[in-house]
Design a protein around this motif. Structure first.
Motif, PDB file in Angstrom:
ATOM      1  N   GLY A 301      90.044  91.540 103.818  1.00 23.00           N
ATOM      2  CA  GLY A 301      89.543  92.503 102.854  1.00 23.00           C
ATOM      3  C   GLY A 301      88.218  93.131 103.217  1.00 23.00           C
ATOM      4  N   SER A 302      87.605  92.710 104.323  1.00 25.50           N
ATOM      5  CA  SER A 302      86.299  93.251 104.708  1.00 25.50           C
ATOM      6  C   SER A 302      86.412  94.610 105.386  1.00 25.50           C
ATOM      7  CB  SER A 302      85.579  92.267 105.634  1.00 25.50           C
ATOM      8  OG  SER A 302      86.316  92.069 106.836  1.00 25.50           O
ATOM      9  N   TYR A 303      87.623  95.005 105.754  1.00 24.94           N
ATOM     10  CA  TYR A 303      87.851  96.295 106.408  1.00 24.94           C
ATOM     11  C   TYR A 303      89.099  96.915 105.777  1.00 24.94           C
ATOM     12  CZ  TYR A 303      88.080  99.800 110.095  1.00 24.94           C
ATOM     13  OH  TYR A 303      88.076 100.988 110.778  1.00 24.94           O
ATOM     14  N   PRO A 304      89.099  98.235 105.520  1.00 25.37           N
ATOM     15  CA  PRO A 304      90.240  98.840 104.817  1.00 25.37           C
ATOM     16  C   PRO A 304      91.540  98.813 105.636  1.00 25.37           C
ATOM     17  CG  PRO A 304      88.696 100.534 105.555  1.00 25.37           C
ATOM     18  CD  PRO A 304      88.018  99.219 105.774  1.00 25.37           C
ATOM     19  N   VAL A 305      92.507  98.091 105.121  1.00 22.19           N
ATOM     20  CA  VAL A 305      93.851  98.032 105.698  1.00 22.19           C
ATOM     21  C   VAL A 305      94.841  98.214 104.552  1.00 22.19           C
ATOM     22  CG1 VAL A 305      95.544  96.650 106.956  1.00 22.19           C
ATOM     23  CG2 VAL A 305      93.108  96.467 107.537  1.00 22.19           C
ATOM     24  N   VAL A 306      95.709  99.210 104.639  1.00 24.48           N
ATOM     25  CA  VAL A 306      96.689  99.482 103.589  1.00 24.48           C
ATOM     26  C   VAL A 306      97.880  98.543 103.778  1.00 24.48           C
ATOM     27  CG1 VAL A 306      98.191 101.206 102.542  1.00 24.48           C
ATOM     28  CG2 VAL A 306      95.962 101.885 103.474  1.00 24.48           C
ATOM     29  N   ALA A 307      98.121  97.666 102.793  1.00 26.81           N
ATOM     30  CA  ALA A 307      99.232  96.723 102.869  1.00 26.81           C
ATOM     31  C   ALA A 307     100.503  97.395 102.369  1.00 26.81           C
ATOM     32  CB  ALA A 307      98.922  95.483 102.044  1.00 26.81           C
ATOM     33  N   LEU A 308     101.490  97.562 103.254  1.00 28.49           N
ATOM     34  CA  LEU A 308     102.756  98.203 102.888  1.00 28.49           C
ATOM     35  C   LEU A 308     103.767  97.212 102.343  1.00 28.49           C
ATOM     36  CD1 LEU A 308     103.204 100.673 105.896  1.00 28.49           C
ATOM     37  CD2 LEU A 308     102.100 101.082 103.683  1.00 28.49           C
ATOM     38  N   GLY A 309     103.479  95.916 102.483  1.00 20.62           N
ATOM     39  CA  GLY A 309     104.375  94.901 101.955  1.00 20.62           C
ATOM     40  C   GLY A 309     105.500  94.529 102.897  1.00 20.62           C
TER      41      GLY A 309
END
Length: 413
Positions: A301-309
């Motif tokens: 969570g310290s760097y923006p990563v979009v979780a697609l699931g």
């Protein structure tokens, strides 16, 4: 990263003689996993220590379309090494040097002259991975060489062993920090802006050991950055660390003394280039690696990563790209194959880079076939995967939207 073994027709070159390729040892744990399937440049680990080698070490191998050729070597004592890659016929090589942690510590495109790659760097004892790829992603053959500076070079390069002219004690150079030694100003950083034609050399001094970073920024100039000590010895050189901007880092520090920054341009030498010297920042350094898809960011969570699931069958997502890579993650529940497509829209030029959850680069692709679209096909096991989507180097192509499609395939039962 598509780390493949050398083809059966590849041959190992030691000095001026050719020997058959020797059986590979298990290299999967080296360079934080980047050494998986790689070839020791001397045939075996024991024969790949360039510090003790009687002659240069090298090999000729195939770089598969959209993939890389990774070779390994060791260094048993601190020293300067020269890394080179030269196309044997057609093509344009690019090299990255990774240390034992998998961090890229040197990159070069055309430093060997023409379309060959070359760089010199001071390294500490350890194991290193030399990753060679094709600039345009095409299949090609290349000759690689690892050597000490007194040994025979593979490429033409320049008299300095790199770009432009060397900077010695007699070279006329502008003072980078007229107020004296840089030590006290490193925390805030010191910057100078001028065209490379106007200011090709800067000189600065240090009163004590300092961990620092030097950058040269303006993609229109495509600057090449080199640092020399007061005797004229090349300490580091870089082209295209972050897009077309350059950067060198001295994590373990530079000792007290006088140093010279030398600049060359692969673009427009008359546009202003900003050179900055500042205290080394681990956060900024890693940010540069993430923005260039040379390392994957953490999933804490310290760097923006979009979780697609969970990837069940097919996902589709439109990604608006900019100067920085956009990172997404997806989960796979069972072994199979994933096909990832980055479809160009409105004239943009997408690039895709796939990593596993341990940060190992599995594959990278820019232009698939005859289009600007990108495509990756990779075998996967259950786990989380991270994908960087953006323009190559952050600056190539027109900003736009990349239509991302990820499909999962499983073996017939």
């Amino acid at each position: 990263m598509d780390l493949k073994r050398l083809t059966a027709t590849s041959c190992l070159v030691l000095g001026a003689s050719a020997l058959p390729v020797l059986a590979q040892e298990d290299t999967s744990s080296l360079c934080a996993g980047a050494g998986a399937g790689a070839q020791w440049v001397g045939g075996t680990q024991d024969a790949s220590d360039i510090a003790s080698a009687a002659d240069y070490l090298g090999l000729t191998g195939n770089i598969p379309a959209g993939g890389q050729l990774t070779t390994l070597f060791t260094v048993s004592s601190p020293m300067m090494v020269r890394l080179e890659a030269q196309p044997t016929d057609a093509g344009d090589t690019v090299i990255d040097l990774l240390d034992a942690t998998g961090t890229v510590i040197m990159s070069d495109d055309d430093g060997g002259g023409f379309l060959a790659s070359r760089g010199e760097i001071s390294v500490d004892p350890g194991t290193y991975c030399l990753v060679t790829s094709s600039y345009d992603g095409a299949d090609m053959m290349a000759e690689l060489r690892v050597s000490r500076l007194e040994q025979e070079a593979l490429t033409v390069g320049e008299d300095t062993g790199g770009y432009g002219a060397a900077c010695s004690a007699e070279t006329e150079a502008s003072p980078f920090y007229p107020d004296g030694a840089l030590d006290s100003a490193l925390e805030d950083g010191v910057a100078r802006t001028a065209s490379i034609n106007a200011e090709p050399f800067y000189r600065f001094t240090l009163d004590g050991m300092q961990s620092l970073s030097i950058t040269a920024e303006n993609p229109e100039a495509d600057p090449v950055l080199s640092l020399y000590d007061e005797s004229g010895l090349l300490l580091a050189e870089n082209d295209d660390f972050d897009g077309l901007n350059s950067r060198v880092d001295f994590i373990d520090g530079l000792a007290a003394g006088s140093y010279c920054i030398a600049l060359d341009s692969l673009g427009d030498a008359n546009v202003p280039v900003t050179v900055t010297v500042s205290a080394f920042s681990e956060e900024q350094y890693m940010q540069g690696l993430y923005n260039n898809a040379q390392a994957s960011p953490p999933l804490d969570g310290s760097y923006p990563v979009v979780a697609l699931g969970q990837l069940e069958t097919r996902m589709r997502r439109d990604i608006r790209d900019g100067d920085d890579m956009v990172w997404v993650s997806f989960d796979v529940a069972e072994p199979g194959l994933v096909l990832i497509e980055g479809i160009a829209t409105a004239g943009n030029d997408p690039m895709l880079t796939l990593f596993d959850d341990l940060g190992r680069r599995l594959d990278q692709n820019d232009d698939y076939g005859e289009t600007y679209d990108a495509q990756i096909a990779a075998r996967v096991n259950p786990g989380t995967y991270m994908l960087a989507v953006g323009r190559p180097g952050g600056y190539y192509g027109t900003p736009g939207v990349t239509r991302l499609a990820i499909e999962r395939f499983v073996s017939a039962r």
